[in-house]
Scaffold this motif. Sequence first.
Motif, PDB file in Angstrom:
ATOM      1  N   ASP A  16       0.829  -1.209   0.000  1.00  0.00           N
ATOM      2  CA  ASP A  16       0.000   0.000   0.000  1.00  0.00           C
ATOM      3  C   ASP A  16       0.865   1.262   0.000  1.00  0.00           C
ATOM      4  OD1 ASP A  16      -2.261  -1.519  -0.017  1.00  0.00           O
ATOM      5  OD2 ASP A  16      -2.673  -1.342   2.134  1.00  0.00           O
ATOM      6  N   VAL A  17       1.987   1.192   0.699  1.00  0.00           N
ATOM      7  CA  VAL A  17       2.893   2.333   0.727  1.00  0.00           C
ATOM      8  C   VAL A  17       3.473   2.585  -0.662  1.00  0.00           C
ATOM      9  CG1 VAL A  17       5.142   3.135   1.560  1.00  0.00           C
ATOM     10  CG2 VAL A  17       3.486   2.187   3.163  1.00  0.00           C
ATOM     11  N   SER A  18       3.919   1.526  -1.314  1.00  0.00           N
ATOM     12  CA  SER A  18       4.493   1.663  -2.650  1.00  0.00           C
ATOM     13  C   SER A  18       3.475   2.246  -3.623  1.00  0.00           C
ATOM     14  CB  SER A  18       4.975   0.294  -3.145  1.00  0.00           C
ATOM     15  OG  SER A  18       5.514   0.387  -4.444  1.00  0.00           O
ATOM     16  N   GLU A  19       2.247   1.754  -3.541  1.00  0.00           N
ATOM     17  CA  GLU A  19       1.190   2.252  -4.422  1.00  0.00           C
ATOM     18  C   GLU A  19       0.872   3.713  -4.123  1.00  0.00           C
ATOM     19  OE1 GLU A  19      -1.551   1.806  -7.557  1.00  0.00           O
ATOM     20  OE2 GLU A  19       0.061   0.478  -6.842  1.00  0.00           O
ATOM     21  N   GLY A  20       0.811   4.059  -2.835  1.00  0.00           N
ATOM     22  CA  GLY A  20       0.507   5.436  -2.448  1.00  0.00           C
ATOM     23  C   GLY A  20       1.569   6.421  -2.873  1.00  0.00           C
ATOM     24  N   LEU A  21       2.844   6.005  -2.803  1.00  0.00           N
ATOM     25  CA  LEU A  21       3.932   6.875  -3.243  1.00  0.00           C
ATOM     26  C   LEU A  21       3.878   7.097  -4.750  1.00  0.00           C
ATOM     27  CD1 LEU A  21       6.887   5.541  -1.046  1.00  0.00           C
ATOM     28  CD2 LEU A  21       5.710   7.728  -0.794  1.00  0.00           C
ATOM     29  N   LYS A  22       3.529   6.044  -5.490  1.00  0.00           N
ATOM     30  CA  LYS A  22       3.429   6.174  -6.941  1.00  0.00           C
ATOM     31  C   LYS A  22       2.289   7.103  -7.328  1.00  0.00           C
ATOM     32  CE  LYS A  22       5.342   1.605  -8.074  1.00  0.00           C
ATOM     33  NZ  LYS A  22       5.027   0.254  -8.591  1.00  0.00           N
ATOM     34  N   LYS A  23       1.161   6.983  -6.636  1.00  0.00           N
ATOM     35  CA  LYS A  23      -0.006   7.806  -6.961  1.00  0.00           C
ATOM     36  C   LYS A  23       0.103   9.231  -6.418  1.00  0.00           C
ATOM     37  CE  LYS A  23      -3.451   4.081  -7.244  1.00  0.00           C
ATOM     38  NZ  LYS A  23      -4.706   3.549  -6.648  1.00  0.00           N
ATOM     39  N   GLY A  24       0.994   9.450  -5.483  1.00  0.00           N
ATOM     40  CA  GLY A  24       1.130  10.774  -4.897  1.00  0.00           C
ATOM     41  C   GLY A  24       0.212  11.025  -3.725  1.00  0.00           C
ATOM     42  N   THR A  25      -0.483   9.985  -3.253  1.00  0.00           N
ATOM     43  CA  THR A  25      -1.342  10.143  -2.077  1.00  0.00           C
ATOM     44  C   THR A  25      -0.539  10.066  -0.784  1.00  0.00           C
ATOM     45  OG1 THR A  25      -1.821   7.763  -2.092  1.00  0.00           O
ATOM     46  CG2 THR A  25      -3.358   9.221  -3.258  1.00  0.00           C
ATOM     47  N   LEU A  26       0.678   9.544  -0.857  1.00  0.00           N
ATOM     48  CA  LEU A  26       1.585   9.496   0.279  1.00  0.00           C
ATOM     49  C   LEU A  26       2.868  10.249  -0.080  1.00  0.00           C
ATOM     50  CD1 LEU A  26       1.269   5.715   1.312  1.00  0.00           C
ATOM     51  CD2 LEU A  26       0.029   7.673   2.264  1.00  0.00           C
TER      52      LEU A  26
END
Length: 798
Positions: free
Chosen positions: A58-68
């Motif tokens: 989830d962290v990896s996905e969030g960093l890619k999307k810019g939500t994290l």
Amino acid sequence: MNHPDYKLNLQSPGTPRGVSSVVGPNAVGASPGDKKSKNKSMRGKKKSIFETYMSKEDVSEGLKKGTLIQGVLRINPKKFHEAFIPSPDGDRDIFIDGVVARNRALNGDLVVVKLLPEDQWKGVKPESNDKETEATNETDISEESCGHHLLQKSPKGWNGPDVIIEAQFDDSDSEDRHGNTSGLVDGMKKLSVCTPDKGKEDSSAPVMKDENTPKSQDTRALSEKSLQKSAKVVYILEKKHSRAATGILKLLADKNSDLFKKYALFSPSDHRVPRIYVPLKDCPQDFMTRPKDYANTLFICRIIDWKEDCNFALGQLAKSLGQAGEIEPETEGILTEYGVDFSDFSSEVLECLPQSLPWTIPPEEVGKRRDLRKDCIFTIDPSTARDLDDALSCRQLTDGTFEVGVHIADVSYFVPEGSSLDKVAAERATSVYLVQKVVPMLPRLLCEELCSLNPMTDKLTFSVIWKLTPEGKLKLAFTLDHETGLPQGCHIYEYRDSNKLVEEFMLLANMAVAHKIFRTFPEQALLRRHPPPQTKMLSDLVEFCDQMGLPMDVSSAGALNKSLTNTFGDDKYSLARKEVLTNMYSRPMQMALYFCSGMLQDQAQFRHYALNVPLYTHFTSPIRRFADVIVHRLLAAALGYSEQPDVEPDALQKQADHCNDRRMASKRVQELSIGLFFSILVKESGPLESEAMVMGVLNQAFDVLVLRFGVQKRIYCNALALRSYHFQKVGKKPELTLVWEPDDLEEEPIQQVITIFSLVDVVLQAEATALKYSAILKRPGPEHSLGLEKESDEEPED
């Protein structure tokens, strides 16, 4: 190679277990051992205090999307509930409010955060620099952007060690070469440390305001605020904090609790680290029966766990250091906290060096190199310097031009890649300069004998040689060399023209080598970049200075430096005002970083803002910086002297990251060492009086630069004999009006106006707590009743 007592078993990056945070003496809640038994309905299940970390996926996905967002966590050393990470868009830092939101992360950790809803963002005034003021000492600012520091006279009676300490903001891109610009120079010349003041910012303390202050003022102030993005930590990518702390042991308060029979409470000296439960079996045998005997004993504790349902971490005592407030125990604690390996080099490491002494250059090596032994080559170093890794030469040619050379000790010759010595040096990454000693990156035999460019000895070097016209225009030429004979060095302490001369040539050498290795190895060059300042903070500061009548040109680092230089004169108070303004402009600056050229696609990001150059690296200090050793290997390969390096860009980037981390740790250790010695000076020789200049004004306190010693301290209104005080802003200019209680009841109270650049008299005096000292504002004379304060309230010179 860490000392066995201090080697910490850190968890793998991102693992929740063992992650710790920063809870000070007034941490969130009390320890379970300090509370009465919980409600029976809660027994059997504990309520979580901290959120569970997000999954790696989830962290990896969030960093890619810019939500994290990811960033390095900085915790305010004076207000441990405040933390920040840089904003990716260069705007004001992202704010993390409180221990719970920080979610067990420690200062320096690489964290991932999630922005909170906008209605939960922090309201701040654009010119409010409270947090930046506090966090300045934790940053790594390039000195080129900060100008030169004041050189103060030594305090009377101080017989300090004959050493020189690097200036506070020195990023060594200004090439002081041995970590030596200004500081302790035959005494205390420049001390730039800001010691945390325990318990001074008490939110429960009554705020004394002028009785005539309109109640609507707070509403007006609120409307002037802007919002600062706020977030919470959801994951820890890398636990860069050592998880070690120094502090003292205490018994738990509740003697009837179950925990009292199992644990003691470890209270760290650094309030950013949580209180820690340690098993009683780790404590001295008589601690339970004689706890007061250990009230002043320093221990090292390491955090091994911090669960979601516990206010405090769980730890393990590593060692008893000795008495708090003594130099050696405190120094050992500082080194351990910051993960500095100060153990002796092993026999395996020392065996990597030549065993037959005195060592002579092998004839086959002489044949591979240009021989400069007949040239006049010299060093410019203090008389105490032992590791002379750089030298200069200059000779006039027949055509009227000059050949100028920078000669750097060939350390890489003695550090074979992959050897035990190489591995230890790579792990240490930098020498660490304390007031009383140096923790070296490399063994003394190499630093002071084999590589040191001592007079009248044959040594191996890399050299960068230019041809200069009489007007100083450069003609570049690269050579790989050489053995060099040296005359006696010129030994100076203060930062004079000769130092500037050396610095200029070292900078040029670093730039030249950067171009050479990048041209040859565009994917594998180890370079150094310095991003531009944070735009929002910088623009706020420019606006503030405009209101103060100090127009500043921030279009480039050079323009900023020119503005700082031209704004003031050269008398003592003008130099102090320049120092204050320089400090303010250091806050938006970002860290200079080592990086691998193959890991950044946009070459615009390679630039070094402070030096205003497209390419830069570190080449000139291989004895004390491992990054320079790597660069030497790249240069040797680029010149055809050795094989092309077999290293992937991502592996080189990891080494660059490690060098960045250890450099920051070394810098902080040095600052703490200076602070330690100065605290002892205040205790032994104080109280010490000095003039001071106001650097920042808050609503209940103000920061000053103590001119005699160069230290920065915060003065709190509630610690002064005041009848009242009142904070207001005149335009953008903050002012504190202090109303002093008169000595004689028949006299009128004295008013004193405190604003930026105000000149005040202070007294530095030791506190009861070991190594703590306060700055107390002296009561002004009658001439201050209208806020007139010597020359400091005059308009700055154009």
